[in-house]
Design a protein around this motif. Structure first.
Motif, PDB file in Angstrom:
ATOM      1  N   PHE A  52      45.433  37.227  28.085  1.00 19.34           N
ATOM      2  CA  PHE A  52      45.017  36.125  28.811  1.00 19.34           C
ATOM      3  C   PHE A  52      44.075  35.567  29.627  1.00 19.34           C
ATOM      4  O   PHE A  52      43.306  36.123  29.961  1.00 19.34           O
ATOM      5  CB  PHE A  52      46.569  35.785  30.262  1.00 19.34           C
ATOM      6  CG  PHE A  52      47.481  36.047  29.503  1.00 19.34           C
ATOM      7  CD1 PHE A  52      48.382  35.779  29.590  1.00 19.34           C
ATOM      8  CD2 PHE A  52      48.231  37.957  29.238  1.00 19.34           C
ATOM      9  CE1 PHE A  52      49.569  36.362  29.626  1.00 19.34           C
ATOM     10  CE2 PHE A  52      48.880  37.657  29.159  1.00 19.34           C
ATOM     11  CZ  PHE A  52      50.342  37.264  29.117  1.00 19.34           C
ATOM     12  N   SER A  53      44.316  34.227  29.472  1.00 19.19           N
ATOM     13  CA  SER A  53      42.440  33.624  30.444  1.00 19.19           C
ATOM     14  C   SER A  53      43.223  32.525  30.767  1.00 19.19           C
ATOM     15  O   SER A  53      43.747  31.682  30.831  1.00 19.19           O
ATOM     16  CB  SER A  53      41.771  32.153  29.488  1.00 19.19           C
ATOM     17  OG  SER A  53      40.312  33.241  28.854  1.00 19.19           O
ATOM     18  N   LEU A  54      43.192  32.549  32.390  1.00 21.03           N
ATOM     19  CA  LEU A  54      44.566  31.898  33.236  1.00 21.03           C
ATOM     20  C   LEU A  54      43.423  30.383  34.153  1.00 21.03           C
ATOM     21  O   LEU A  54      42.099  31.248  33.434  1.00 21.03           O
ATOM     22  CB  LEU A  54      44.214  32.394  34.635  1.00 21.03           C
ATOM     23  CG  LEU A  54      45.119  34.078  34.289  1.00 21.03           C
ATOM     24  CD1 LEU A  54      45.264  34.947  35.268  1.00 21.03           C
ATOM     25  CD2 LEU A  54      46.507  33.410  33.889  1.00 21.03           C
TER      26      LEU A  54
ATOM     27  N   THR B 109      39.078  44.924  46.508  1.00 20.45           N
ATOM     28  CA  THR B 109      38.938  46.301  46.040  1.00 20.45           C
ATOM     29  C   THR B 109      37.617  46.211  45.600  1.00 20.45           C
ATOM     30  O   THR B 109      36.332  44.879  45.828  1.00 20.45           O
ATOM     31  CB  THR B 109      39.013  45.641  44.215  1.00 20.45           C
ATOM     32  OG1 THR B 109      39.531  44.247  43.784  1.00 20.45           O
ATOM     33  CG2 THR B 109      40.687  46.164  44.383  1.00 20.45           C
ATOM     34  N   GLN B 110      36.415  47.345  45.220  1.00 22.92           N
ATOM     35  CA  GLN B 110      34.969  47.286  45.074  1.00 22.92           C
ATOM     36  C   GLN B 110      34.730  46.413  43.849  1.00 22.92           C
ATOM     37  O   GLN B 110      33.498  45.834  43.857  1.00 22.92           O
ATOM     38  CB  GLN B 110      34.765  48.809  44.607  1.00 22.92           C
ATOM     39  CG  GLN B 110      34.702  49.748  46.261  1.00 22.92           C
ATOM     40  CD  GLN B 110      34.582  49.516  46.736  1.00 22.92           C
ATOM     41  OE1 GLN B 110      33.184  49.454  46.950  1.00 22.92           O
ATOM     42  NE2 GLN B 110      34.833  49.680  48.245  1.00 22.92           N
ATOM     43  N   ILE B 111      35.051  46.233  42.859  1.00 20.43           N
ATOM     44  CA  ILE B 111      35.130  45.541  41.704  1.00 20.43           C
ATOM     45  C   ILE B 111      35.306  44.003  41.911  1.00 20.43           C
ATOM     46  O   ILE B 111      36.138  43.591  42.421  1.00 20.43           O
ATOM     47  CB  ILE B 111      36.548  45.716  40.771  1.00 20.43           C
ATOM     48  CG1 ILE B 111      36.626  46.755  40.335  1.00 20.43           C
ATOM     49  CG2 ILE B 111      35.426  45.039  39.024  1.00 20.43           C
ATOM     50  CD1 ILE B 111      38.232  47.273  39.184  1.00 20.43           C
ATOM     51  N   ARG B 112      33.860  43.794  41.064  1.00 20.77           N
ATOM     52  CA  ARG B 112      33.851  41.827  41.468  1.00 20.77           C
ATOM     53  C   ARG B 112      35.122  41.278  40.579  1.00 20.77           C
ATOM     54  O   ARG B 112      34.899  41.755  39.121  1.00 20.77           O
ATOM     55  CB  ARG B 112      32.486  41.474  41.544  1.00 20.77           C
ATOM     56  CG  ARG B 112      31.681  41.796  42.879  1.00 20.77           C
ATOM     57  CD  ARG B 112      32.541  42.020  44.088  1.00 20.77           C
ATOM     58  NE  ARG B 112      33.527  42.245  44.962  1.00 20.77           N
ATOM     59  CZ  ARG B 112      34.183  42.253  45.641  1.00 20.77           C
ATOM     60  NH1 ARG B 112      34.653  40.692  45.937  1.00 20.77           N
ATOM     61  NH2 ARG B 112      34.382  43.364  45.958  1.00 20.77           N
ATOM     62  N   ILE B 134      52.437  37.025  40.777  1.00 20.44           N
ATOM     63  CA  ILE B 134      51.537  37.951  40.174  1.00 20.44           C
ATOM     64  C   ILE B 134      49.432  37.054  39.920  1.00 20.44           C
ATOM     65  O   ILE B 134      49.119  36.479  40.136  1.00 20.44           O
ATOM     66  CB  ILE B 134      51.775  38.999  39.789  1.00 20.44           C
ATOM     67  CG1 ILE B 134      52.160  39.994  40.781  1.00 20.44           C
ATOM     68  CG2 ILE B 134      50.180  39.343  39.112  1.00 20.44           C
ATOM     69  CD1 ILE B 134      53.304  41.493  40.512  1.00 20.44           C
ATOM     70  N   LEU B 135      50.227  36.303  37.873  1.00 20.55           N
ATOM     71  CA  LEU B 135      49.621  36.001  37.360  1.00 20.55           C
ATOM     72  C   LEU B 135      48.427  34.464  38.449  1.00 20.55           C
ATOM     73  O   LEU B 135      47.871  34.231  38.532  1.00 20.55           O
ATOM     74  CB  LEU B 135      49.607  34.965  36.587  1.00 20.55           C
ATOM     75  CG  LEU B 135      50.265  36.656  35.716  1.00 20.55           C
ATOM     76  CD1 LEU B 135      51.016  35.756  33.908  1.00 20.55           C
ATOM     77  CD2 LEU B 135      49.182  36.764  34.450  1.00 20.55           C
ATOM     78  N   ARG B 136      49.552  33.993  38.969  1.00 16.85           N
ATOM     79  CA  ARG B 136      48.442  32.613  39.951  1.00 16.85           C
ATOM     80  C   ARG B 136      47.561  32.785  40.818  1.00 16.85           C
ATOM     81  O   ARG B 136      46.957  33.053  40.961  1.00 16.85           O
ATOM     82  CB  ARG B 136      50.539  31.994  40.311  1.00 16.85           C
ATOM     83  CG  ARG B 136      50.217  30.875  39.877  1.00 16.85           C
ATOM     84  CD  ARG B 136      51.286  30.062  40.183  1.00 16.85           C
ATOM     85  NE  ARG B 136      52.300  30.268  39.789  1.00 16.85           N
ATOM     86  CZ  ARG B 136      53.894  29.725  39.808  1.00 16.85           C
ATOM     87  NH1 ARG B 136      53.631  28.970  40.820  1.00 16.85           N
ATOM     88  NH2 ARG B 136      54.228  30.177  39.104  1.00 16.85           N
ATOM     89  N   ALA B 137      48.613  34.707  41.507  1.00 14.97           N
ATOM     90  CA  ALA B 137      47.374  35.248  42.435  1.00 14.97           C
ATOM     91  C   ALA B 137      46.211  35.456  42.077  1.00 14.97           C
ATOM     92  O   ALA B 137      45.141  35.526  43.283  1.00 14.97           O
ATOM     93  CB  ALA B 137      48.528  36.249  43.448  1.00 14.97           C
ATOM     94  N   CYS B 138      46.544  35.971  41.062  1.00 12.74           N
ATOM     95  CA  CYS B 138      44.953  36.534  40.281  1.00 12.74           C
ATOM     96  C   CYS B 138      44.059  35.435  40.240  1.00 12.74           C
ATOM     97  O   CYS B 138      42.731  35.358  40.181  1.00 12.74           O
ATOM     98  CB  CYS B 138      45.390  37.272  38.796  1.00 12.74           C
ATOM     99  SG  CYS B 138      46.428  38.670  39.476  1.00 12.74           S
ATOM    100  N   ALA B 139      44.528  34.697  39.904  1.00 15.01           N
ATOM    101  CA  ALA B 139      43.829  32.869  39.171  1.00 15.01           C
ATOM    102  C   ALA B 139      42.964  32.462  40.751  1.00 15.01           C
ATOM    103  O   ALA B 139      41.979  32.082  40.585  1.00 15.01           O
ATOM    104  CB  ALA B 139      44.737  32.094  38.726  1.00 15.01           C
ATOM    105  N   VAL B 140      44.185  32.566  41.295  1.00 12.49           N
ATOM    106  CA  VAL B 140      43.434  32.228  42.825  1.00 12.49           C
ATOM    107  C   VAL B 140      42.523  32.972  43.103  1.00 12.49           C
ATOM    108  O   VAL B 140      41.362  32.393  44.037  1.00 12.49           O
ATOM    109  CB  VAL B 140      45.261  31.727  44.017  1.00 12.49           C
ATOM    110  CG1 VAL B 140      44.388  32.244  45.818  1.00 12.49           C
ATOM    111  CG2 VAL B 140      45.190  30.935  43.574  1.00 12.49           C
ATOM    112  N   GLY B 142      39.878  34.088  41.366  1.00 13.19           N
ATOM    113  CA  GLY B 142      39.388  33.977  40.860  1.00 13.19           C
ATOM    114  C   GLY B 142      39.278  35.166  39.366  1.00 13.19           C
ATOM    115  O   GLY B 142      38.872  35.621  39.025  1.00 13.19           O
ATOM    116  N   TRP B 143      40.276  36.327  39.224  1.00  3.19           N
ATOM    117  CA  TRP B 143      40.194  36.787  38.480  1.00  3.19           C
ATOM    118  C   TRP B 143      41.300  36.107  37.652  1.00  3.19           C
ATOM    119  O   TRP B 143      42.482  35.719  37.261  1.00  3.19           O
ATOM    120  CB  TRP B 143      41.472  38.181  38.806  1.00  3.19           C
ATOM    121  CG  TRP B 143      40.725  38.792  40.250  1.00  3.19           C
ATOM    122  CD1 TRP B 143      40.983  38.778  41.172  1.00  3.19           C
ATOM    123  CD2 TRP B 143      39.715  40.062  39.460  1.00  3.19           C
ATOM    124  NE1 TRP B 143      39.984  40.400  41.763  1.00  3.19           N
ATOM    125  CE2 TRP B 143      39.946  40.508  40.314  1.00  3.19           C
ATOM    126  CE3 TRP B 143      39.452  40.618  38.123  1.00  3.19           C
ATOM    127  CZ2 TRP B 143      38.680  42.009  41.152  1.00  3.19           C
ATOM    128  CZ3 TRP B 143      38.293  41.986  38.682  1.00  3.19           C
ATOM    129  CH2 TRP B 143      37.993  42.763  39.612  1.00  3.19           C
TER     130      TRP B 143
END
Lengths: 159, 155
Positions: A52-54, B109-112, B134-140, B142-143
């Motif tokens: 995916f690309s969010l 986490t250590q990973i940027r 969870i996907l929304r939290a990731c997007a917020v 920066g992942w």
């Protein structure tokens, strides 16, 4: 001569021919080295991925109008509904075996859409969403997005 | 007497004869084992280990996995990088608090973000709404590159 023949006659044939004994020790040594190596490199479960690309945080406020939506597959507890904007293209009720993914794949193959959105209703399980993504991929859809409940395209799935 | 002693000596040598191991069945078993292991041999190895306690959804996807930050969403717990962050039920009970906890865990986490994708292992029976949050939290956080881990079905 007579004595020699009589002594041979008394013995078993195997004793006369001499049974060849195979020495399997080197084979066993090789197996003992080979088996731990193969066990360490064995994949008992084959994992794959859907990428995916969010969109970033700024896209959360962007709401797409229903009439502007591309071909959309709505996944619900009752089954699948395919719509183009506000027009319902097809409905695939849930069967006893699950979602009618074969019907969806056939429809998508005939429509051949450039862009497709999968909108998921609650409480649909993740397995159903993955099955829909697989059906879209099987139909040759390259650009598939996942929609959030509000009509925001949550993510783009790579082919 | 002499004859008796001779027979005893003969019996002793018969008892001391070396025992022969029958290795044929062991070799047979090893051959079967090696054939099975060669069949499931993977040159790439396994970068990701399926999380315990969750069943991944089946898929016909053939896309190979890359290493990345692991998020496991099981029926009971959500783990980020192996650490328990919150209960899965909290995702629907208190959405804001759950998002805050997830963001803090992702930031810790250590990973940027951007260097590697996020690998999400979600249970096949998980409500998609939970996964969506969870996907929304990731997007917020920066992942933006997310990989959903699935179980490849051999066709």
């Amino acid at each position: 001569m007579q004595t020699c023949t009589s002594s041979l006659r008394g013995r078993r044939p195997s004793a006369v021919a001499g049974v060849a004994e195979l020495d399997v020790t080197p084979v066993m040594n090789m197996f003992i080295i080979l088996i731990p190596f193969l066990i360490s490199m064995t994949a008992f479960t084959h994992l794959a991925s859907h990428e995916f690309s969010l969109p970033g945080d700024e896209a959360a406020d962007h709401v797409t109008e229903r009439s502007e939506l591309p071909l959309t597959v709505a996944v619900g507890t009752e089954g699948l509904l395919v719509a183009q904007g506000e027009v319902v293209v097809a409905e695939f009720p849930r069967q006893a075996s699950g979602l009618d993914l074969a019907g969806l794949t056939a429809l998508l193959q005939s429509q051949n859409p450039e862009r497709l959105i999968i909108a998921v209703d609650s409480p649909v399980v993740t397995a159903d969403v993955v099955a829909c993504l697989d059906a879209c991929a099987a139909a040759g859809c390259q650009d598939v997005g996942l929609a959030a409940g509000t009509g925001v395209v949550l993510s783009e799935v790579s082919p | 007497m002499n004859t008796q002693r001779g027979s005893l000596i003969k019996n002793k040598t018969a008892k001391a004869a070396p025992a022969r191991l029958q290795l044929t069945s062991l070799v047979d078993m090893m051959v079967i084992l090696v054939v099975f292991l060669l069949k499931s041999f993977s040159v790439e190895g396994q970068l990701v280990t399926p999380a315990a306690g969750l069943e991944l959804p089946n898929s016909s996807s053939r896309t190979l996995l890359e290493a990345g930050l692991m998020i496991e969403v099981g029926p009971r717990l959500v783990r980020v990088d192996g650490r328990e962050i919150l209960a899965t039920s909290d995702l629907s009970a208190d959405e804001e608090a759950a998002a805050a906890k997830l963001s803090a865990a992702l930031a810790g986490t250590q990973i940027r973000p951007g260097s590697t994708p996020v690998l999400v292992q979600a249970d096949r029976g998980l409500d998609y709404n939970h996964l969506s949050r969870i996907l929304r939290a990731c997007a917020v956080a920066g992942w933006t590159d997310v990989t959903l881990v699935v179980l490849e079905v051999q066709s």
